[in-house]
Design a protein around this motif. Structure first.
Motif, PDB file in Angstrom:
ATOM      1  N   PRO A  45      -8.021   6.127 -33.193  1.00 13.80           N
ATOM      2  CA  PRO A  45      -8.262   7.556 -32.989  1.00 13.80           C
ATOM      3  C   PRO A  45      -9.111   8.082 -34.142  1.00 13.80           C
ATOM      4  O   PRO A  45      -9.198   7.459 -35.203  1.00 13.80           O
ATOM      5  CB  PRO A  45      -6.863   8.156 -33.051  1.00 13.80           C
ATOM      6  CG  PRO A  45      -6.110   7.245 -33.967  1.00 13.80           C
ATOM      7  CD  PRO A  45      -6.686   5.867 -33.766  1.00 13.80           C
ATOM      8  N   SER A  89      -0.696  15.337 -32.502  1.00 17.24           N
ATOM      9  CA  SER A  89      -1.283  14.131 -31.927  1.00 17.24           C
ATOM     10  C   SER A  89      -1.260  14.108 -30.413  1.00 17.24           C
ATOM     11  O   SER A  89      -1.320  13.045 -29.811  1.00 17.24           O
ATOM     12  CB  SER A  89      -0.546  12.900 -32.472  1.00 17.24           C
ATOM     13  OG  SER A  89       0.807  12.902 -32.052  1.00 17.24           O
ATOM     14  N   ALA A  90      -1.178  15.261 -29.788  1.00 16.17           N
ATOM     15  CA  ALA A  90      -1.208  15.289 -28.320  1.00 16.17           C
ATOM     16  C   ALA A  90      -2.474  14.596 -27.830  1.00 16.17           C
ATOM     17  O   ALA A  90      -3.531  14.702 -28.459  1.00 16.17           O
ATOM     18  CB  ALA A  90      -1.158  16.723 -27.815  1.00 16.17           C
ATOM     19  N   LEU A  91      -2.363  13.906 -26.703  1.00 15.74           N
ATOM     20  CA  LEU A  91      -3.464  13.057 -26.245  1.00 15.74           C
ATOM     21  C   LEU A  91      -4.738  13.844 -25.956  1.00 15.74           C
ATOM     22  O   LEU A  91      -5.839  13.343 -26.157  1.00 15.74           O
ATOM     23  CB  LEU A  91      -3.044  12.295 -24.977  1.00 15.74           C
ATOM     24  CG  LEU A  91      -1.809  11.406 -25.097  1.00 15.74           C
ATOM     25  CD1 LEU A  91      -1.670  10.558 -23.849  1.00 15.74           C
ATOM     26  CD2 LEU A  91      -1.901  10.511 -26.333  1.00 15.74           C
ATOM     27  N   ARG A 100      -9.964  11.137 -28.798  1.00 13.24           N
ATOM     28  CA  ARG A 100      -8.610  11.216 -29.327  1.00 13.24           C
ATOM     29  C   ARG A 100      -8.678  11.577 -30.801  1.00 13.24           C
ATOM     30  O   ARG A 100      -9.249  10.823 -31.606  1.00 13.24           O
ATOM     31  CB  ARG A 100      -7.909   9.856 -29.161  1.00 13.24           C
ATOM     32  CG  ARG A 100      -6.466   9.830 -29.636  1.00 13.24           C
ATOM     33  CD  ARG A 100      -5.566  10.481 -28.605  1.00 13.24           C
ATOM     34  NE  ARG A 100      -4.250  10.837 -29.165  1.00 13.24           N
ATOM     35  CZ  ARG A 100      -3.246  10.004 -29.329  1.00 13.24           C
ATOM     36  NH1 ARG A 100      -3.376   8.733 -28.973  1.00 13.24           N
ATOM     37  NH2 ARG A 100      -2.102  10.423 -29.833  1.00 13.24           N
ATOM     38  N   ARG A 134      -0.897   3.649 -30.347  1.00 12.43           N
ATOM     39  CA  ARG A 134      -1.709   3.327 -29.181  1.00 12.43           C
ATOM     40  C   ARG A 134      -2.397   4.589 -28.687  1.00 12.43           C
ATOM     41  O   ARG A 134      -1.984   5.700 -29.009  1.00 12.43           O
ATOM     42  CB  ARG A 134      -0.830   2.750 -28.070  1.00 12.43           C
ATOM     43  CG  ARG A 134      -0.219   1.420 -28.458  1.00 12.43           C
ATOM     44  CD  ARG A 134       0.586   0.853 -27.304  1.00 12.43           C
ATOM     45  NE  ARG A 134       1.214  -0.412 -27.693  1.00 12.43           N
ATOM     46  CZ  ARG A 134       2.189  -0.993 -26.992  1.00 12.43           C
ATOM     47  NH1 ARG A 134       2.643  -0.433 -25.882  1.00 12.43           N
ATOM     48  NH2 ARG A 134       2.696  -2.136 -27.413  1.00 12.43           N
ATOM     49  N   MET A 135      -3.417   4.407 -27.890  1.00 14.08           N
ATOM     50  CA  MET A 135      -4.207   5.567 -27.456  1.00 14.08           C
ATOM     51  C   MET A 135      -3.493   6.396 -26.390  1.00 14.08           C
ATOM     52  O   MET A 135      -3.887   7.513 -26.105  1.00 14.08           O
ATOM     53  CB  MET A 135      -5.566   5.114 -26.917  1.00 14.08           C
ATOM     54  CG  MET A 135      -6.512   4.593 -27.984  1.00 14.08           C
ATOM     55  SD  MET A 135      -6.915   5.803 -29.276  1.00 14.08           S
ATOM     56  CE  MET A 135      -5.946   5.149 -30.625  1.00 14.08           C
ATOM     57  N   ASP A 136      -2.450   5.822 -25.795  1.00 12.46           N
ATOM     58  CA  ASP A 136      -1.783   6.544 -24.710  1.00 12.46           C
ATOM     59  C   ASP A 136      -0.443   7.126 -25.147  1.00 12.46           C
ATOM     60  O   ASP A 136       0.413   7.402 -24.325  1.00 12.46           O
ATOM     61  CB  ASP A 136      -1.571   5.598 -23.524  1.00 12.46           C
ATOM     62  CG  ASP A 136      -0.669   4.428 -23.905  1.00 12.46           C
ATOM     63  OD1 ASP A 136      -0.383   4.260 -25.119  1.00 12.46           O
ATOM     64  OD2 ASP A 136      -0.258   3.680 -23.008  1.00 12.46           O
ATOM     65  N   GLU A 137      -0.248   7.313 -26.455  1.00  8.76           N
ATOM     66  CA  GLU A 137       1.024   7.854 -26.918  1.00  8.76           C
ATOM     67  C   GLU A 137       0.792   8.776 -28.111  1.00  8.76           C
ATOM     68  O   GLU A 137      -0.167   8.601 -28.868  1.00  8.76           O
ATOM     69  CB  GLU A 137       1.985   6.715 -27.315  1.00  8.76           C
ATOM     70  CG  GLU A 137       1.492   5.894 -28.500  1.00  8.76           C
ATOM     71  CD  GLU A 137       2.308   4.635 -28.777  1.00  8.76           C
ATOM     72  OE1 GLU A 137       3.229   4.327 -27.996  1.00  8.76           O
ATOM     73  OE2 GLU A 137       2.003   3.970 -29.785  1.00  8.76           O
ATOM     74  N   THR A 138       1.690   9.731 -28.280  1.00 10.17           N
ATOM     75  CA  THR A 138       1.664  10.572 -29.479  1.00 10.17           C
ATOM     76  C   THR A 138       2.329   9.790 -30.607  1.00 10.17           C
ATOM     77  O   THR A 138       2.937   8.740 -30.384  1.00 10.17           O
ATOM     78  CB  THR A 138       2.451  11.877 -29.256  1.00 10.17           C
ATOM     79  OG1 THR A 138       3.822  11.533 -29.031  1.00 10.17           O
ATOM     80  CG2 THR A 138       1.921  12.648 -28.045  1.00 10.17           C
ATOM     81  N   ILE A 149      -6.319  12.907 -34.149  1.00  9.74           N
ATOM     82  CA  ILE A 149      -5.044  13.229 -34.776  1.00  9.74           C
ATOM     83  C   ILE A 149      -5.313  14.259 -35.860  1.00  9.74           C
ATOM     84  O   ILE A 149      -6.148  14.028 -36.728  1.00  9.74           O
ATOM     85  CB  ILE A 149      -4.443  11.971 -35.447  1.00  9.74           C
ATOM     86  CG1 ILE A 149      -4.434  10.775 -34.496  1.00  9.74           C
ATOM     87  CG2 ILE A 149      -3.075  12.259 -36.034  1.00  9.74           C
ATOM     88  CD1 ILE A 149      -3.566  10.939 -33.322  1.00  9.74           C
ATOM     89  N   PRO A 153      -8.454  -0.038 -30.339  1.00 13.02           N
ATOM     90  CA  PRO A 153      -8.958   1.342 -30.346  1.00 13.02           C
ATOM     91  C   PRO A 153      -8.386   2.129 -31.513  1.00 13.02           C
ATOM     92  O   PRO A 153      -7.228   1.940 -31.885  1.00 13.02           O
ATOM     93  CB  PRO A 153      -8.480   1.912 -29.009  1.00 13.02           C
ATOM     94  CG  PRO A 153      -7.360   1.029 -28.584  1.00 13.02           C
ATOM     95  CD  PRO A 153      -7.639  -0.328 -29.157  1.00 13.02           C
TER      96      PRO A 153
END
Lengths: 235, 235
Positions: free
Chosen positions: B13, B84-86, B93, A53-57, B95, B11
């Motif tokens: 990344p 993968s930090a946001l 975003r 998901r876009m809100d998690e690493t 990765i 979505p």
DNA sequence: GCAAAAGTGTTCTTCGTACACCCATGA
DNA sequence: TCATGGGTGTACGAAGAACACTTTTGC
């Protein structure tokens, strides 16, 4: 058809995480697999995991997926590889960020009785979905490399354990046999475990032979060793 | 504004690759960095790398990017981590699938004189773009772990090399000093290198002291060792 | 009582480590 | 000729590997 509301200037792959969960039942190492309920590969077994998901690493992603699919919240989860073959998922381009995890038998109570999750011995694996066999093989290879220099055996056993159990664990992971006396001498000399006199609840039914002593792992002793010398468990 | 013609139901990344390129100049280990010509972080130094295309794996991606940015086609490229930090990229975003690479001085002719690519000593790093300092630190850590059990030193040196050079390489990577006699005894005993009597072109100008002998790495001997015993280079 | 598994010590060999002197080269 | 760095061997200690018998327990 579903709406395609996420738009980018350049094409983006999907990113997913997968995890090879290792457990130990006192005899040999086991892998936790999930039976797929949907296409593709419906009915086949697969590693737990799912889309980022876009809100998690990715670390957060694999923990969330593991909890959703197996109720596990493992202490040990390590990222070990990325799988990016063009055709590894028939739906769309998916990059897998892959992990392995080590869980204790006593942690498994939740996920164990889920009808779609089962433990498999390494020698009796079913056919796996996607490229999960390849991922599992690399996870196992990584685990074998790592076990020589980090005390990961203890992450797979209950807090109280016996030296013969520990030896079976090492033998099962590495696929070799050790001399009992040398194994015991080495692990005891290292100082990372110590005898534990508390009486343990279930002595774990066995078939014959003398009752083995119980030991515990000294995390603090190991932490101290990491700085100075080096923990080695080679034979 | 550019057209947003790639559309997805969920979505996605962006996925990029980055590579910490290590080289050795006979004295100490160096890192190849590229000066960014565009925002974000314009003017700062960064690891070579770039965005994944849909028709390539991450391995192919990093090789393509390395060649485009530094003209290098290294023999050794290993994937070692995922970042993968946001908020690691301010644009969107992203990765990062991260690699390290080991190159020989003699391979570098091409990329070395590119005005926007430079080698930096570990102790004199400039400020890095994105989270590339973190990536580099992990690459270095991985390299230090690996050098104990795989003969990666030879990937950083020319085919003909001297034992003192090899020792400086190990000392530079691990940040320690070894006893010359023990180092030589150990590496010779292992059998993975042998003396080489061919006269070498450039004896590499040095300041004083006896001229060291030249050796070559026996890949085949090492391959045989991997099966039976174990190559170890610990001190 | 018998089979299966666990506890225990010693010897030998191998490997790691500490250590000092002479030699070749360039300045 | 002097300073710098490379080549060489030995002695000691620690760790690894090989090895047999006794004890406890379940059947």
């Amino acid at each position: 058809m579903a709406s395609l509301k996420y738009k980018y200037e350049y094409p983006h792959p999907a990113v997913a995480t997968d995890c090879a969960v290792f457990g130990f039942d006192g005899q040999s190492i086991k892998i936790l697999l999930i039976r797929r309920g949907i296409e593709p590969y419906k009915g086949l077994w697969a590693l737990p995991g799912g889309f980022l998901r876009m809100d998690e690493t990715t670390d957060q992603c694999i923990r969330r997926e593991l909890y959703e699919e197996t109720s596990l919240q493992p202490a040990v989860i390590e990222q070990f590889g990325v799988f990016s073959a063009l055709d590894r998922d028939p739906r769309e381009r998916v990059i897998s960020v892959s992990y392995y995890s080590l869980v204790k038998k006593s942690d498994v109570k939740g996920g164990d009785d889920a009808s779609d999750a089962r433990w498999f011995a390494l020698g009796a694996l079913p056919e796996l979905a996607f490229d999960h066999k390849e991922i599992l093989d690399k996870a196992l290879h990584t685990l074998r490399e790592k076990i020589h220099f980090e005390p990961i055996g203890f992450d797979l056993m209950d807090r109280h354990f016996t030296i013969p159990d520990l030896q079976r664990l090492y033998e099962s992971i590495l696929g070799v046999r050790f001399d009992r006396r040398n194994f015991m001498k080495k692990i005891l000399q290292s100082g990372v475990i110590s005898e534990c006199n508390e009486s343990i609840a279930a002595p774990a039914s066995r078939h014959a032979g003398r009752t083995p002593k119980n030991y515990i792992f000294n995390q603090d002793v190991y932490e101290a060793m990491k700085g100075n010398g080096r923990f080695k468990m080679e034979f």
